[in-house]
Motif scaffolding. Structure first.
Motif, short mmCIF file in Angstrom:
data_model
loop_
_atom_site.label_atom_id
_atom_site.label_comp_id
_atom_site.label_asym_id
_atom_site.label_seq_id
_atom_site.Cartn_x
_atom_site.Cartn_y
_atom_site.Cartn_z
N CYS A 1 0.85 -1.19 0.00
CA CYS A 1 0.00 0.00 0.00
C CYS A 1 0.89 1.24 0.00
O CYS A 1 1.68 1.44 0.93
N THR A 2 0.74 2.07 -1.03
CA THR A 2 1.56 3.28 -1.11
C THR A 2 1.14 4.32 -0.08
O THR A 2 1.94 5.17 0.29
N PHE A 3 -0.07 4.25 0.41
CA PHE A 3 -0.54 5.18 1.43
C PHE A 3 0.04 4.81 2.80
O PHE A 3 0.57 5.65 3.50
N ARG B 1 -5.27 2.26 -10.44
CA ARG B 1 -4.18 2.59 -9.52
C ARG B 1 -4.60 2.32 -8.07
O ARG B 1 -3.82 1.78 -7.28
N ILE B 2 -5.82 2.69 -7.73
CA ILE B 2 -6.33 2.42 -6.38
C ILE B 2 -6.35 0.92 -6.12
O ILE B 2 -5.90 0.45 -5.08
N GLU C 1 -2.66 -0.25 -5.70
CA GLU C 1 -1.75 0.39 -4.74
C GLU C 1 -2.36 0.77 -3.40
O GLU C 1 -1.63 1.15 -2.49
N ILE C 2 -3.69 0.71 -3.25
CA ILE C 2 -4.33 1.19 -2.03
C ILE C 2 -5.03 0.04 -1.31
O ILE C 2 -5.86 -0.66 -1.90
N ILE D 1 -7.09 11.93 -4.79
CA ILE D 1 -5.76 11.68 -5.34
C ILE D 1 -4.69 12.30 -4.44
O ILE D 1 -3.68 11.66 -4.13
N PHE E 1 -2.42 9.44 -2.75
CA PHE E 1 -1.17 9.25 -3.48
C PHE E 1 -0.11 10.32 -3.22
O PHE E 1 1.06 10.09 -3.48
N GLU E 2 -0.51 11.49 -2.74
CA GLU E 2 0.46 12.57 -2.57
C GLU E 2 0.73 12.91 -1.10
O GLU E 2 1.52 13.80 -0.81
#
Length: 90
Positions: A7-9, A29-30, A33-34, A71, A75-76
């Motif tokens: 998970c990128t978060f 993407r979600i 990656e989430i 987003i 992601f940021e």
């Protein structure tokens, strides 16, 4: 059977989504990656945004605003700013 993703978060391995929850490239993407845990965090923020800013999901501009906030949050690494909201102290 659950699937594990990075998970990128959360910046760790976690249980991934069961299916794509959001359309298009952002949705892919979600999905990839989430994690479910991160998505649940976003759902809380999304509810607060919709209620506090009185967003109408039938309005294209409101949906675009919400997608942009999603987003940035997922992601940021930006937290959602809601005027007048003070998080409870721990």
């Amino acid at each position: 059977m659950s699937r594990t993703i990075f998970c990128t978060f959360l910046q760790r391995d976690a249980e991934g989504q069961d299916f794509q929850l959001y359309p298009g490239e952002v949705g892919k993407r979600i999905y990839n990656e989430i994690s479910k845990e991160a998505w649940a965090e976003w759902m809380k923020k999304q509810t607060m945004l919709i209620n506090e800013k009185k967003l109408n999901m039938m309005n294209v501009d409101d949906r675009k605003l919400l997608e942009g906030e999603m987003i940035k949050f997922l992601f940021e690494g930006h937290d959602v700013h809601i005027e007048g909201y003070t998080p409870p102290s721990e």
